[in-house]
Scaffold this motif. Sequence first.
Motif, short mmCIF file in Angstrom:
data_model
loop_
_atom_site.label_atom_id
_atom_site.label_comp_id
_atom_site.label_asym_id
_atom_site.label_seq_id
_atom_site.Cartn_x
_atom_site.Cartn_y
_atom_site.Cartn_z
N SER A 253 -7.75 5.50 -1.71
CA SER A 253 -6.31 5.61 -1.51
C SER A 253 -6.06 6.25 -0.16
N TYR A 254 -4.81 6.15 0.31
CA TYR A 254 -4.49 6.63 1.66
C TYR A 254 -4.38 8.14 1.75
N GLY A 255 -3.91 8.80 0.71
CA GLY A 255 -4.01 10.25 0.69
C GLY A 255 -2.75 11.05 0.85
N TYR A 256 -1.69 10.48 1.41
CA TYR A 256 -0.46 11.23 1.54
C TYR A 256 0.44 10.97 0.33
N GLN A 257 1.74 11.21 0.46
CA GLN A 257 2.61 11.28 -0.71
C GLN A 257 2.55 10.05 -1.60
N LEU A 258 2.72 8.86 -1.04
CA LEU A 258 2.67 7.65 -1.88
C LEU A 258 1.24 7.39 -2.37
N ASP A 259 0.27 7.67 -1.51
CA ASP A 259 -1.15 7.57 -1.87
C ASP A 259 -1.49 6.22 -2.47
N ASN A 260 -1.15 5.17 -1.76
CA ASN A 260 -1.37 3.81 -2.24
C ASN A 260 -2.83 3.39 -2.14
N PHE A 261 -3.09 2.25 -2.71
CA PHE A 261 -4.44 1.66 -2.77
C PHE A 261 -4.85 1.12 -1.40
N ARG A 262 -6.12 1.33 -1.06
CA ARG A 262 -6.67 0.72 0.16
C ARG A 262 -8.03 0.12 -0.14
N THR A 263 -8.43 -0.86 0.63
CA THR A 263 -9.70 -1.55 0.37
C THR A 263 -10.70 -1.28 1.49
N GLN A 264 -11.41 -0.18 1.37
CA GLN A 264 -12.48 0.15 2.32
C GLN A 264 -13.85 0.03 1.66
N TRP A 265 -13.89 -0.44 0.40
CA TRP A 265 -15.16 -0.42 -0.32
C TRP A 265 -16.23 -1.31 0.31
N ALA A 266 -15.82 -2.32 1.08
CA ALA A 266 -16.83 -3.16 1.75
C ALA A 266 -17.62 -2.35 2.76
N TRP A 267 -16.97 -1.34 3.37
CA TRP A 267 -17.70 -0.43 4.26
C TRP A 267 -18.72 0.37 3.46
N ARG A 268 -18.35 0.79 2.25
CA ARG A 268 -19.30 1.51 1.39
C ARG A 268 -20.50 0.61 1.06
N ASP A 269 -20.25 -0.66 0.80
CA ASP A 269 -21.35 -1.60 0.57
C ASP A 269 -22.29 -1.64 1.77
N TRP A 270 -21.70 -1.59 2.97
CA TRP A 270 -22.53 -1.59 4.18
C TRP A 270 -23.41 -0.34 4.25
N VAL A 271 -22.85 0.81 3.90
CA VAL A 271 -23.62 2.06 3.94
C VAL A 271 -24.83 1.95 3.02
N ILE A 272 -24.63 1.46 1.80
CA ILE A 272 -25.73 1.27 0.85
C ILE A 272 -26.79 0.35 1.47
N HIS A 273 -26.32 -0.74 2.03
CA HIS A 273 -27.22 -1.72 2.66
C HIS A 273 -28.00 -1.08 3.82
N ALA A 274 -27.31 -0.30 4.64
CA ALA A 274 -27.96 0.32 5.80
C ALA A 274 -29.07 1.27 5.38
N PHE A 275 -28.81 2.07 4.34
CA PHE A 275 -29.84 2.99 3.85
C PHE A 275 -31.01 2.21 3.25
N ASN A 276 -30.71 1.16 2.52
CA ASN A 276 -31.79 0.41 1.88
C ASN A 276 -32.67 -0.34 2.87
N LYS A 277 -32.08 -0.87 3.92
CA LYS A 277 -32.91 -1.56 4.91
C LYS A 277 -33.48 -0.59 5.93
N ASN A 278 -33.18 0.69 5.74
CA ASN A 278 -33.71 1.77 6.59
C ASN A 278 -33.32 1.59 8.05
N LEU A 279 -32.04 1.31 8.26
CA LEU A 279 -31.51 1.30 9.61
C LEU A 279 -31.76 2.67 10.24
N SER A 280 -32.21 2.70 11.47
CA SER A 280 -32.49 4.00 12.09
C SER A 280 -31.22 4.83 12.14
N TYR A 281 -31.40 6.14 12.09
CA TYR A 281 -30.22 7.03 12.15
C TYR A 281 -29.45 6.80 13.45
N LYS A 282 -30.14 6.50 14.52
CA LYS A 282 -29.48 6.23 15.81
C LYS A 282 -28.54 5.05 15.70
#
Length: 780
Positions: A253-282
């Motif tokens: 959600s966005y976080g302020y008063q209305l705090d509506n729905f947002r779709t950033q979960w595809a970025w979270r999928d990327w984070v999981i993928h990056a850790f699993n394929k062992n992308l360098s920290y750099k």
Amino acid sequence: MKKKIQTNSFIGPLLGILFLSIVGCANEEVGEASLEPFPDVVSYNFHIRPILSDNCYACHGPDANAREAGLRLDLESEAYKALAENPGVFALVPGKPHQSEVYLRINSEDDNEMMPPPDSNLKLTNREIELIKAWIKEGAVYEQHWAFEPPKYHEPPAVENKDWPINEIDYFILKRQEEIGLNPNEPASKENLLKRLSFDLTGLPPTLEMMDQFNSNEDPDAYETMVDYLLAQNAYGERMAVYWMDLARYADSYGYQLDNFRTQWAWRDWVIHAFNKNLSYKDFITWQLAGDLLENPTKEQILATGFNRNHKITEEGAVDEEEYRISYVTDRTNTVGKALLGITFECAACHDHKFDPISQKNYYEVFSFFNNIDELRTSTSAIDPLAGTPASYAKKPYIEITDEDASGILSFVNKQDTSKLIVSVMGELDTLRNNYILERGVFNAFGKEVFPATPESILGFDPQYPKTRLGLAKWLFDVKNPLTSRVFVNKIWKEIFGRGIVNTTGDFGMQGEMPSHPELLDWLAIDFMENGWDIKRLVKQIVMSATYKQSVAVSQEKRNRDSENKFYTYASRNHLKAEFIRNMVLSSSGLLVPEIGGRSVKPYQPDGLWEAATAGGSTLSEYTQDHGENLYRRGLYTFMKRTVPAPSMLIFDASNRDQCETERSFTNTPLQALVMLNDPTVLEASRVLASRLINEKSSEKEKINKAFRLILCRKPKTKELELLESYYKEKLASITEADAIELASIGEYPQEDKVDKQSVAALMQVISTMYNMEESISRS
């Protein structure tokens, strides 16, 4: 009147007996005698600076606006000067403590003379006074703050007990223990070690098959084989993503008063993928900070920049757009400071930092790297993330992930339907904004003009680097940058051990804790850099050490002398992260749906929470619970609404994701016990596991033994098994058919028809007892 079933009726003598051997060790407050002998040579960095920083710098430190008497003690050149108010007196006279006003004032008993002044409520200990005296006597030599010096390579030290170390880490740890007269613990049992390892690497309990295989494997390489197996699981990326979500302040959600729905979960999928394929920290950091600025960036690299968009965003009307834009840039600047550099940058947004050599000018120079970003307003009137985006918004800073993307370059994104998926990412403006110091941090109070740069106290900005976010990423991974590698290896260390080498993971500055093992921290940082910023290698290195394998047993001597475990003389016994507790309950009962990624889900939650705390007109004004498999997803995927976080997560210390958090607290409250007693997910898991066990062709003892192993990851002791058997028989004899039917109705998972409901209900309460043991929610 319908009889109310007391699902927690088992609380009583049984739990008391079961808890007896495991409760109360983790958080008992005990006195700790000083372990450190008085040093032969007093170090300004490790002995004196912490004293001055805690007691003196607020009035005599870097902040010119707060400085009193014209005295500045954080710089050698200033501290040696004659006092402005008394030119014949000097704060520090090298070699002569009794001629140094600092020493005289800290010893004074006159309220008008003593320092710190009485109204500050600060007072130096006798040891601290003696350290300052010795330091002045030795010449009052200043040193640059240790964290701003590049790491120096240290050979692993020689130790007396040459049989204990397994890898280089252990030599550094054992050397400190031997110096203070303590010894490491014996290794943990294979069962306890496997449980610890499985949760630390995957966030899940080990399966029965893993337990049986590991316990029976006498191969000397059995442990390393298990480590490699767990690191290769997709669950590893999900486990690491939990840690990164807090740093990246991810929410649904966005976080302020209305705090509506947002779709950033595809970025979270990327984070999981990056850790699993062992992308360098750099690359992991560079793509997130500036993937869009790379030469010919891929859509994956652009998606990674969603990291910078995870902050709170307003969707309200009648707001000053510029004020909120500045708050977004401020958030990104603060996040880089805390998450990647371990420096409290935010303290310099309104004035020079009071403790660290970070000026307000420095702050807005770093701020400038993020000040040229396209900040198209994310308003519900302008964009609906579920329906897509109007043509005028079909450009930066949004990308659409198509079905073609999800089956190709972005195949790691769990896109299960054909609706448009819009993700907020980064994009630069075509023309450059001017950058200014904002007086007192006020968004429209412009001071002197500044340009993108970095604090010289850390590392000057190489003029060959572009003055963009990509240049900032290059600066972070400059071999001379003293913080980037240190800060990351320290965070991973704390994730695994529960305590950092620098325990203030987000503050490596002068107010942060000093490193308990500075040579080890430098060795790890250099080794990490020299081996390609390889995250999996770092994790494996730590868990392969003898230090990691120690048992949690704490002798009375260690309780008294190392109660905070600063010297890693035993393994930590912290409770599991909130997400992992949910994982444990679902996995042990067989309910866990192992699907990777996708939308966040809404499991069971008390009625009315969102409705009572949400303004009208929000797309998230009402909580609509999910059904089916979505009820049984990992804790990582639980829907995070910033203004009303999931209560079962918050009660177990999860972040509300308002801002970057580098660490979570570990608390023990009655509310946590109430969650484990009454949460529908826990009760449903108890019912489902009981039903499955009743259907198996095995004895009562075998059923209870199997449940115990699934939940606590070890075989029960004879006495424990006898108590649980007795409790089961007691419940089976007393429970009525009506009570059994009501217990069987808890949760939405279908109840099997051909099963004895009274047997299920009785075993269900035995299993619920197991879930309520402290050991079940502890990592070791």
